[in-house]
Write an enzyme that holds these catalytic residues in place. Structure first.
Site, PDB file in Angstrom:
ATOM      1  N   CYS A  69      91.305 105.161   3.162  1.00  0.00           N
ATOM      2  CA  CYS A  69      90.283 105.880   2.407  1.00  0.00           C
ATOM      3  C   CYS A  69      90.859 107.265   2.127  1.00  0.00           C
ATOM      4  CB  CYS A  69      88.942 105.922   3.151  1.00  0.00           C
ATOM      5  SG  CYS A  69      88.897 106.889   4.674  1.00  0.00           S
ATOM      6  N   GLY A  70      90.047 108.225   1.776  1.00  0.00           N
ATOM      7  CA  GLY A  70      90.571 109.547   1.472  1.00  0.00           C
ATOM      8  C   GLY A  70      91.231 110.211   2.664  1.00  0.00           C
TER       9      GLY A  70
END
Length: 153
Positions: A69-70
């Site tokens: 994810c980020g």
């Protein structure tokens, strides 16, 4: 050691997931790569992707998961909600090594906004080479961790 590896990401980790998926598919240590999303034009929130991946491990349908994810944090928190799963975010070689050898973590998480792609690829290759020793001193600690999980019926 033949591994079935799940890959998953939200839209913030899609590019890395695709690159890592290709690396895994080309690695002789990996017998199957299972992609739980997201697709190029999808927008699925990371908790759903991470839990889907973790459930495949908990159900015995996969051995490990690689999630992006980020930051790598949200997918790790989400995957850890599945009983029996130990997910970590690691962006350095030592942590990746110890996550498997000391903690028997089945899920490795990366942050696409945190770590460079080439480092993520290298860490994933290293991660595939580690195998937890159930007779090690760490096994008792892993059992203690499992003892804190709620009993499932």
């Amino acid at each position: 050691m033949a591994l079935r590896v799940v890959v998953g990401a939200d839209d913030a980790g899609y590019e890395y997931k695709e690159a890592l998926k290709g690396d895994l598919a080309a690695d002789d240590r990996v017998t199957e790569v299972i992609d739980v999303g997201v697709g190029a034009d999808e927008d699925t929130a990371y908790p759903h992707v991470a839990v889907a991946a973790a459930r495949l491990i908990a159900e015995g349908k996969a051995d490990r998961a690689l999630l992006v994810c980020g930051t790598g944090l949200g997918v790790a928190i989400s995957a850890n909600k599945v009983p029996g799963i130990r997910a970590v975010t690691a962006h350095d070689s030592f942590s990746v090594e110890r996550s498997v050898l000391s903690n028997n973590a089945q899920v490795l998480c990366f942050g696409q906004r945190v770590v460079g792609l080439e480092l993520a690829r290298r860490l994933a290759r290293e991660w595939l080479g580690y195998e937890f020793d159930p007779t090690s001193k760490s096994a008792e600690k892993v059992q203690a961790i499992c003892g804190y999980e709620p009993a499932t019926s």
